[in-house]
Design an enzyme around this catalytic site. Structure first.
Site, short mmCIF file in Angstrom:
data_model
loop_
_atom_site.label_atom_id
_atom_site.label_comp_id
_atom_site.label_asym_id
_atom_site.label_seq_id
_atom_site.Cartn_x
_atom_site.Cartn_y
_atom_site.Cartn_z
CG ASP A 89 16.38 -5.14 -16.32
OD1 ASP A 89 17.60 -5.35 -16.41
OD2 ASP A 89 15.58 -6.00 -15.91
N GLY A 92 16.89 -9.24 -18.83
CA GLY A 92 17.44 -10.35 -18.04
C GLY A 92 16.51 -10.81 -16.94
N GLY A 212 20.28 -11.07 -9.51
CA GLY A 212 19.99 -12.39 -8.97
C GLY A 212 19.74 -12.42 -7.47
CG ASP A 262 15.33 -1.65 -9.88
OD1 ASP A 262 16.43 -2.20 -9.77
OD2 ASP A 262 14.30 -2.28 -10.21
CB CYS A 300 4.74 11.72 5.30
SG CYS A 300 4.88 11.80 3.50
CB CYS A 302 3.79 13.32 0.43
SG CYS A 302 2.39 12.25 0.81
CB CYS A 305 0.94 12.82 4.56
SG CYS A 305 1.32 11.06 4.36
CG HIS A 331 2.37 7.97 1.24
ND1 HIS A 331 2.77 8.97 2.10
CD2 HIS A 331 2.80 6.81 1.80
CE1 HIS A 331 3.40 8.42 3.14
NE2 HIS A 331 3.43 7.12 2.99
#
Length: 367
Positions: A89, A92, A212, A262, A300, A302, A305, A331
């Site tokens: 980025d 800004g 914005g 993002d 989940c 992962c 989990c 997670h």
RNA sequence: GGGUAGGUAGGUAAGUGGUUAAAACAGCCGGACUGUAAAUCCGGUGCCUCACGGCUUCGGGGGUUCGAAUCCCUCCCUGCCCA
């Protein structure tokens, strides 16, 4: 950089973005590594989770350790040990988030460093130079992220500055291995958003971001802005909705033709004990989880989990154990990557709408 | 036995005549967070009441005063020092 749309389902689309550091499946979500680090998570873990691109920041890395230092150490990829794509980025957003310690002129922005108060100037040329030093795969134009609400006159002046700066960014930008995206501004004024989109398209960029938004406006306004702005962005370039958002926001935006996202929510909220699950978000510190021996999210798969109970995660959080920050972040990042994966799959099979409906019906039952 | 410091809400700890149901912190209970100045921030937390409002608190007892956690007397308890 190349962008190819593989298929569309309504306005939602699925594709691939090819950069010097690899291919990324769209729509995608970038986990945020502002300071060149995803807080508490290694790049190796991000890869394991399935993240294909991360986001870093111009203002922050320029201040510390310094973009020249990073350049001399081999660039940001080497520095932080991440060989996949990076988007930076432009600074800004700091024009917005650090409002109290900066002054805007037509040439750029004078910040007082939030670290030691030193003056530093960042304009379009400086921002591009810093991003080239960092060596990101995708650089963003230096823009003025106007707050919401802003009156029409102010929104117009911020838009004009953003366009003028965008031209300078394009002229300044030299690195052929780095693509450059323009950023649409215009607050919540339809004609300004359209004007901004047209002006940026005329300049010509590798991709287009909508900035914005998610700066405090109601969700309905954000969705409305997307609805009337996206049609003015080129079909053959990636579209990036900056700083968004919640799972609902992402679904609404994909439905309107957005390819890239993002947001700090998965990581920041994780550190604050707010965890995303398929059944809706939960505050892991709530006393009702004190003796809850079930996994965080039954749907989940992962690492967290599969291996820990809510009671344990609550204990870690309440006890302020460092492991809490790591497991929670892991997670939440996984949850977001899984969401994007499911979104892509649903577009591929032309079932995006029903996927969205089903996801939300389950996700929002506990809200 | 003598001296000294002190006993404040479940914890630590401010407050030394009225603006004190009583600071602050911790704890506990909730909440917020959207291109990260964020492992941060906000609210609640004596008792009763949805609320207005009411009731009872600052080791115990007694006093002074229009009014006390704050002043006086006395008792109890704790830490430290000297015997």
């Amino acid at each position: 950089m190349e962008f190819e749309t593989l298929n569309k389902d309504g306005l939602a689309r699925r594709g691939i973005l090819t950069t010097c550091h690899g291919v990324i499946k769209t729509p995608f979500f970038m986990t945020i590594a502002t300071l060149g680090a995803i807080k508490g998570i290694t790049t190796n873990e991000i890869s394991d989770i399935g993240g294909e691109i991360i986001l870093s920041n111009t203002y922050h890395l320029h201040l510390r350790p310094g973009d020249n230092i990073i350049k001399n150490l081999g660039g940001l990829h080497t520095f932080m040990n991440w060989d996949k794509p990076i988007l930076t980025d432009s600074g800004g957003f700091q024009v917005f988030s650090l409002q109290k310690i900066r002054k805007i002129t037509d040439e750029g922005v004078e910040f007082l460093s939030h670290i030691d108060g030193k003056k530093l100037f960042i304009g379009p040329r400086e921002s591009i130079q810093i991003q080239e030093n960092l060596g990101s795969d995708i650089a963003m134009c230096f823009d003025e992220c106007a707050p919401y609400p802003s009156d029409y006159e102010y929104a117009l002046s911020a838009l004009k500055r953003t366009t003028r700066w965008a031209k300078i960014c394009k002229e300044t930008h030299k690195n052929p291995n780095q693509s450059l995206f323009g950023i649409v501004q215009g607050v919540n004024y339809r004609d300004l958003r359209i004007q901004s989109a047209k002006e940026l398209t005329d300049i010509g960029f590798d991709g287009y971001a909508i900035g914005g938004l998610s700066v405090g406006e109601p969700n309905s306004i954000m969705y409305e802005v997307l609805s009337y702005t996206v049609p003015y962005l080129p079909q053959d370039k990636p579209r990036y909705l900056m700083g968004v958002g919640t799972p609902l926001d992402i679904l609404e935006a994909v439905e309107r033709g957005i390819d890239m996202f993002d947001c700090v929510l998965p990581t920041r909220n994780a550190r604050h004990g707010y965890l995303f699950t398929s059944l809706g978000p939960i505050h892991i510190k709530n006393s009702k989880y004190k003796e809850d021996n079930t996994p965080l999210d039954p749907n989940c798969s992962c690492y967290v989990c599969k291996n820990y109970s809510k009671a344990y995660l609550r204990h870690l959080f309440v006890s302020k154990e460092l492991l809490s920050l790591r497991l929670n972040s892991y997670h939440n990042i996984y949850f977001y990557q899984k969401l994007m994966k499911d979104i892509r799959a649903s577009i591929e099979s032309n079932k995006f709408h029903s996927f969205k409906k089903k996801f939300l019906s389950i996700y929002q039952t506990t809200l």
